[in-house]
Design a protein around this motif. Structure first.
Motif, PDB file in Angstrom:
ATOM      1  N   GLY A   1       0.837  -1.200   0.000  1.00 21.95           N
ATOM      2  CA  GLY A   1       0.000   0.000   0.000  1.00 21.95           C
ATOM      3  C   GLY A   1       0.866   1.240   0.000  1.00 21.95           C
ATOM      4  N   PRO A   2       0.235   2.405   0.063  1.00 24.30           N
ATOM      5  CA  PRO A   2       1.010   3.649   0.112  1.00 24.30           C
ATOM      6  C   PRO A   2       1.802   3.755   1.414  1.00 24.30           C
ATOM      7  CG  PRO A   2      -1.350   4.053   0.418  1.00 24.30           C
ATOM      8  CD  PRO A   2      -1.202   2.609   0.091  1.00 24.30           C
ATOM      9  N   ALA A   3       2.928   4.465   1.361  1.00 22.38           N
ATOM     10  CA  ALA A   3       3.740   4.658   2.572  1.00 22.38           C
ATOM     11  C   ALA A   3       3.054   5.628   3.526  1.00 22.38           C
ATOM     12  CB  ALA A   3       5.111   5.190   2.190  1.00 22.38           C
ATOM     13  N   LEU A   4       2.284   6.544   2.962  1.00 20.51           N
ATOM     14  CA  LEU A   4       1.534   7.514   3.780  1.00 20.51           C
ATOM     15  C   LEU A   4       0.153   7.661   3.182  1.00 20.51           C
ATOM     16  CD1 LEU A   4       4.033  10.499   4.092  1.00 20.51           C
ATOM     17  CD2 LEU A   4       3.249   9.052   5.951  1.00 20.51           C
ATOM     18  N   ALA A   5      -0.843   7.744   4.032  1.00 22.40           N
ATOM     19  CA  ALA A   5      -2.186   8.012   3.519  1.00 22.40           C
ATOM     20  C   ALA A   5      -2.938   8.875   4.524  1.00 22.40           C
ATOM     21  CB  ALA A   5      -2.940   6.699   3.295  1.00 22.40           C
ATOM     22  N   ALA A   6      -3.585   9.886   4.013  1.00 22.38           N
ATOM     23  CA  ALA A   6      -4.456  10.740   4.840  1.00 22.38           C
ATOM     24  C   ALA A   6      -5.812  10.733   4.146  1.00 22.38           C
ATOM     25  CB  ALA A   6      -3.901  12.159   4.903  1.00 22.38           C
ATOM     26  N   ALA A   7      -6.867  10.503   4.921  1.00 18.27           N
ATOM     27  CA  ALA A   7      -8.193  10.431   4.302  1.00 18.27           C
ATOM     28  C   ALA A   7      -9.188  11.267   5.096  1.00 18.27           C
ATOM     29  CB  ALA A   7      -8.677   8.975   4.244  1.00 18.27           C
ATOM     30  N   HIS A   8      -9.809  12.209   4.430  1.00 21.07           N
ATOM     31  CA  HIS A   8     -10.901  13.021   5.003  1.00 21.07           C
ATOM     32  C   HIS A   8     -10.522  13.638   6.356  1.00 21.07           C
ATOM     33  CE1 HIS A   8     -13.313  11.465   1.787  1.00 21.07           C
ATOM     34  NE2 HIS A   8     -13.056  10.227   2.162  1.00 21.07           N
ATOM     35  N   LEU A   9      -9.309  14.178   6.449  1.00 19.17           N
ATOM     36  CA  LEU A   9      -8.894  14.754   7.740  1.00 19.17           C
ATOM     37  C   LEU A   9      -9.593  16.096   7.991  1.00 19.17           C
ATOM     38  CD1 LEU A   9      -5.015  14.144   7.813  1.00 19.17           C
ATOM     39  CD2 LEU A   9      -6.804  12.858   9.007  1.00 19.17           C
ATOM     40  N   VAL A  10     -10.162  16.191   9.191  1.00 17.76           N
ATOM     41  CA  VAL A  10     -10.773  17.448   9.632  1.00 17.76           C
ATOM     42  C   VAL A  10     -10.151  17.789  10.981  1.00 17.76           C
ATOM     43  CG1 VAL A  10     -12.917  18.565  10.401  1.00 17.76           C
ATOM     44  CG2 VAL A  10     -12.945  17.010   8.431  1.00 17.76           C
ATOM     45  N   LYS A  11      -9.743  19.058  11.145  1.00 20.36           N
ATOM     46  CA  LYS A  11      -9.202  19.487  12.433  1.00 20.36           C
ATOM     47  C   LYS A  11      -9.597  20.935  12.676  1.00 20.36           C
ATOM     48  CE  LYS A  11      -6.229  19.443  15.990  1.00 20.36           C
ATOM     49  NZ  LYS A  11      -6.373  18.531  17.117  1.00 20.36           N
ATOM     50  N   THR A  12     -10.228  21.167  13.792  1.00 18.56           N
ATOM     51  CA  THR A  12     -10.630  22.531  14.151  1.00 18.56           C
ATOM     52  C   THR A  12      -9.938  22.912  15.450  1.00 18.56           C
ATOM     53  OG1 THR A  12     -12.753  22.099  13.141  1.00 18.56           O
ATOM     54  CG2 THR A  12     -12.640  24.018  14.554  1.00 18.56           C
ATOM     55  N   TYR A  13      -9.326  24.092  15.470  1.00 26.71           N
ATOM     56  CA  TYR A  13      -8.737  24.606  16.714  1.00 26.71           C
ATOM     57  C   TYR A  13      -9.699  25.626  17.296  1.00 26.71           C
ATOM     58  CZ  TYR A  13      -4.168  22.849  15.073  1.00 26.71           C
ATOM     59  OH  TYR A  13      -3.122  22.071  14.632  1.00 26.71           O
ATOM     60  N   SER A  14      -9.865  25.569  18.633  1.00 24.12           N
ATOM     61  CA  SER A  14     -10.728  26.589  19.223  1.00 24.12           C
ATOM     62  C   SER A  14      -9.983  27.926  19.160  1.00 24.12           C
ATOM     63  CB  SER A  14     -11.068  26.222  20.663  1.00 24.12           C
ATOM     64  OG  SER A  14      -9.914  26.324  21.433  1.00 24.12           O
ATOM     65  N   GLY A  15     -10.717  28.978  18.861  1.00 19.85           N
ATOM     66  CA  GLY A  15     -10.065  30.282  18.664  1.00 19.85           C
ATOM     67  C   GLY A  15      -9.523  30.859  19.957  1.00 19.85           C
ATOM     68  N   GLY A  16     -10.192  30.551  21.097  1.00 18.14           N
ATOM     69  CA  GLY A  16      -9.754  31.101  22.388  1.00 18.14           C
ATOM     70  C   GLY A  16     -10.154  32.552  22.535  1.00 18.14           C
ATOM     71  N   ARG A  17     -10.376  32.970  23.758  1.00 19.48           N
ATOM     72  CA  ARG A  17     -10.727  34.355  24.128  1.00 19.48           C
ATOM     73  C   ARG A  17     -11.728  35.014  23.172  1.00 19.48           C
ATOM     74  NH1 ARG A  17      -5.775  37.798  24.764  1.00 19.48           N
ATOM     75  NH2 ARG A  17      -4.562  36.120  23.909  1.00 19.48           N
TER      76      ARG A  17
END
Ligand SMILES: Nc1ncnc2c1ncn2[C@@H]1O[C@H](COP(=O)(O)OP(=O)(O)OP(=O)(O)O)[C@@H](O)[C@H]1O
Length: 337
Positions: free
Chosen positions: A6-22
């Motif tokens: 298979g592939p050496a690296l795979a990323a699928a449908h990644l979602v990441k949200t950081y809270s904005g803070g203050r």
């Protein structure tokens, strides 16, 4: 039949949200990002500051978790088996990892010991890597006496001590002068030819991506907007770019209207005083464009015809030039600090 690898690296449908803070709004750093990297190749994530490159790299190297989506390194699920993933990767961060008061050789041997090599193995590997990166003559000097380029090479060597299958390089030449960048590019090219390595490289330098990456993903606002080899991406743009710099007193709106009247031009756009358009034959169309500008009374400082570049690819897929995207990202970062 040999088993399918298979592939050496795979990323699928990644979602990441950081809270904005203050009271600030949350930031969606990754918005359904995905790609695959074949073993033994160099894959570039290209995008301006804030596009989501570092966040992607952090997730693949187990330093951050996505809100949703999946990531695999050498077929290992990053979320389920982070310690197995850590054994097969090397990570060269933007900030130096070496101890400035130790020598180059001491830094390498210590990194090797921390990665589980015996003293003898670490010493032998350190010697090998010092040789590979042209640092043998400086091995006994404290790292604080190294030039920026030498220190960066040592960082890469540290990341390679335990012979990782996959190496993460986060903006490897940021902050280096042009000569040191060119030298590091050469070393990285040699390194990937010598070691059976898969490399994930992030960069906001178009020329670096063009030179080092076998394949690229252009990342914008947490998504992959285009992917392929640098050549495929450039060839996907039909024709040449015509770039016109207006004189300070010229009216960009009148200039755009004048270019619009030239039938052979398409994808006409502008960034301040720099106007760009495409034409099947740049050389044949440039005189027509200049005549149209002159007839409209628009003063031109310079005009050039260029084969498609990754900047044109970026413009096509994001609607803005890379330089403009980078400038606006930098001004956001400045106003936030
Ligand atoms: N720890 C954090 N907390 C809040 N926001 C973050 C955090 N890390 C990243 N971000 C935001 O997420 C977005 C993506 O950042 P990321 O560092 O992944 O981008 P990048 O393409 O690697 O840029 P750079 O080249 O500046 O590192 C940006 O808007 C950034 O400000």
């Amino acid at each position: 039949m040999a088993p399918a690898t298979g592939p050496a690296l795979a990323a699928a449908h990644l979602v990441k949200t950081y809270s904005g803070g203050r009271g600030k709004p949350a930031v969606r750093a990754l918005d359904d990002l995905g790609f695959e990297v074949e073993a033994g190749t160099v894959f570039g994530l290209l995008g301006p500051n804030g596009a989501g490159k570092s966040t992607t790299m952090k997730i693949l190297s187990t330093l951050a978790s996505p809100d949703s989506g999946a990531a695999y390194v050498a077929g290992i699920d990053v979320a389920r088996h982070p310690s197995r993933v850590r054994r097969v990767i090397g990570f060269v961060a933007q900030k130096p990892v070496s101890d400035p008061s130790d020598t180059g050789a001491e830094n390498l041997v210590l990194a090797g010991r921390l990665q589980g090599l015996s003293g003898r193995e670490a010493t032998a590997r350190a010697r090998e890597l010092l040789e590979r990166f042209g640092l043998t003559d400086h091995a006994g000097r404290q790292v604080k006496s190294y030039s920026g380029g030498m220190a960066r090479k040592l960082d890469v060597a540290i990341g390679l001590m335990h012979r990782p299958e996959v190496l993460f390089l986060d903006e490897p030449t940021t902050g280096l002068d042009p000569e040191a960048r060119a030298e590091l590019w050469l070393e990285l090219e040699r390194m990937t030819a010598d070691e059976q390595l898969t490399v994930l490289l992030t960069t906001h330098y178009l020329d670096e991506a063009d030179r080092l990456a076998d394949r690229l993903a252009i990342v914008d606002h947490g998504r992959v907007v285009a992917g392929g080899t640098p050549e495929e991406l450039k060839n996907g743009l039909r024709g040449d770019a015509i770039i016109v710099e207006l004189r300070g007193d010229a009216d960009p709106t009148a200039a755009l209207a004048a270019l619009d009247r030239v039938d052979a031009l398409r994808e006409i756009g502008g960034d301040g005083r720099t106007l760009r358009a495409r034409a099947d034959s740049g050389a044949a169309t440039l005189p027509l464009a200049l005549a149209a500008l002159e007839a409209a009374g628009v003063a031109v400082a310079s005009a050039t015809v260029a084969r498609p570049s990754l900047d044109d690819v970026y413009l096509r897929h994001t609607g803005r030039t890379f330089t403009r995207a980078q400038e606006s990202a930098e001004s956001v970062l400045e106003s936030a600090s």
